[in-house]
Design a protein around this motif. Sequence first.
Motif, PDB file in Angstrom:
ATOM      1  N   GLU A   6      -0.250  -1.300  13.107  1.00 24.57           N
ATOM      2  CA  GLU A   6       0.262  -1.053  14.588  1.00 24.57           C
ATOM      3  C   GLU A   6      -0.736   0.137  15.076  1.00 24.57           C
ATOM      4  N   SER A   7      -0.534   0.158  16.450  1.00 19.82           N
ATOM      5  CA  SER A   7      -1.309   1.274  17.003  1.00 19.82           C
ATOM      6  C   SER A   7      -1.230   2.724  16.473  1.00 19.82           C
ATOM      7  N   THR A   8      -0.150   2.749  15.798  1.00 23.31           N
ATOM      8  CA  THR A   8      -0.057   4.105  15.372  1.00 23.31           C
ATOM      9  C   THR A   8      -0.915   4.428  14.210  1.00 23.31           C
ATOM     10  N   ASN A   9      -1.746   3.085  13.718  1.00 23.82           N
ATOM     11  CA  ASN A   9      -2.628   3.281  12.569  1.00 23.82           C
ATOM     12  C   ASN A   9      -1.846   4.364  11.624  1.00 23.82           C
ATOM     13  N   ARG A  10      -0.742   4.307  10.978  1.00 25.94           N
ATOM     14  CA  ARG A  10      -0.066   4.799   9.821  1.00 25.94           C
ATOM     15  C   ARG A  10      -0.395   4.106   8.552  1.00 25.94           C
ATOM     16  N   SER A  11      -0.733   4.971   7.691  1.00 29.09           N
ATOM     17  CA  SER A  11      -1.130   4.440   6.351  1.00 29.09           C
ATOM     18  C   SER A  11       0.170   4.824   5.248  1.00 29.09           C
ATOM     19  N   LEU A  12       0.525   3.706   4.702  1.00 30.29           N
ATOM     20  CA  LEU A  12       1.415   3.717   3.354  1.00 30.29           C
ATOM     21  C   LEU A  12       1.188   4.033   2.478  1.00 30.29           C
ATOM     22  N   ARG A  13       1.720   4.920   1.485  1.00 32.66           N
ATOM     23  CA  ARG A  13       1.397   4.657  -0.024  1.00 32.66           C
ATOM     24  C   ARG A  13       2.416   3.702  -0.812  1.00 32.66           C
ATOM     25  N   VAL A  14       1.922   2.895  -1.290  1.00 27.87           N
ATOM     26  CA  VAL A  14       2.673   1.772  -1.703  1.00 27.87           C
ATOM     27  C   VAL A  14       2.743   1.754  -3.308  1.00 27.87           C
ATOM     28  N   ASP A  46      -6.059  -4.552   2.215  1.00 17.61           N
ATOM     29  CA  ASP A  46      -6.605  -5.079   3.388  1.00 17.61           C
ATOM     30  C   ASP A  46      -5.653  -4.678   4.782  1.00 17.61           C
ATOM     31  N   LEU A  47      -4.583  -4.429   4.541  1.00 15.97           N
ATOM     32  CA  LEU A  47      -3.593  -3.877   5.839  1.00 15.97           C
ATOM     33  C   LEU A  47      -3.788  -2.553   6.054  1.00 15.97           C
ATOM     34  N   GLY A  48      -4.569  -1.625   5.338  1.00 17.65           N
ATOM     35  CA  GLY A  48      -4.860  -0.481   5.613  1.00 17.65           C
ATOM     36  C   GLY A  48      -3.916   0.646   4.960  1.00 17.65           C
ATOM     37  N   HIS A  49      -3.258   0.240   4.084  1.00 21.53           N
ATOM     38  CA  HIS A  49      -2.465   1.054   3.259  1.00 21.53           C
ATOM     39  C   HIS A  49      -3.198   1.550   1.805  1.00 21.53           C
ATOM     40  N   VAL A  50      -2.375   2.207   1.040  1.00 20.90           N
ATOM     41  CA  VAL A  50      -2.958   2.805  -0.200  1.00 20.90           C
ATOM     42  C   VAL A  50      -2.051   2.143  -1.232  1.00 20.90           C
ATOM     43  N   PRO A  51      -2.539   1.396  -2.079  1.00 21.66           N
ATOM     44  CA  PRO A  51      -1.800   1.061  -3.471  1.00 21.66           C
ATOM     45  C   PRO A  51      -1.877   2.261  -4.300  1.00 21.66           C
ATOM     46  N   MET A  52      -0.793   3.024  -4.408  1.00 21.14           N
ATOM     47  CA  MET A  52      -0.832   4.016  -5.222  1.00 21.14           C
ATOM     48  C   MET A  52      -0.556   3.962  -6.717  1.00 21.14           C
TER      49      MET A  52
END
Length: 122
Positions: free
Chosen positions: A3-11, A30-36
């Motif tokens: 989304e435009s907020t460009n938030r990144s989740l630690r998953v 690929d979705l811009g998140h972090v596989p932690m």
Amino acid sequence: MLESTNRSLRVLCLEDNPLIAFHLEQLIEDLGHVPMLTLSSFSELKKVSELSADCALIDIDLVDGRTGPEAAKWLRGKGVPSIFVTGQRELAEDYADRVVGILSKPISQEDLEEALSMIKPN
């Protein structure tokens, strides 16, 4: 994409099949998140001393048995929302009160993106 907020989740991923775990990690990135962290059992998860995940993707059956639902309940108690990623949708629905969503395998990038959009980062 994000989304435009460009938030990144630690998953966090709880998945006992290495190929599926790798696929999930790639989708997350690929979705811009972090596989932690990727673990194959609930017993491994309980040994993690510090959880800094924003959410978890959890399979129903793990290396230590049908422990995915218990892992989701345990994580919820720690303030970490979970999403079931499973080939056993009917069984997952029996435990729907423990998760914020259920994704049926095989999952697509679009399905994962939609599910993760419900999660608010910590």
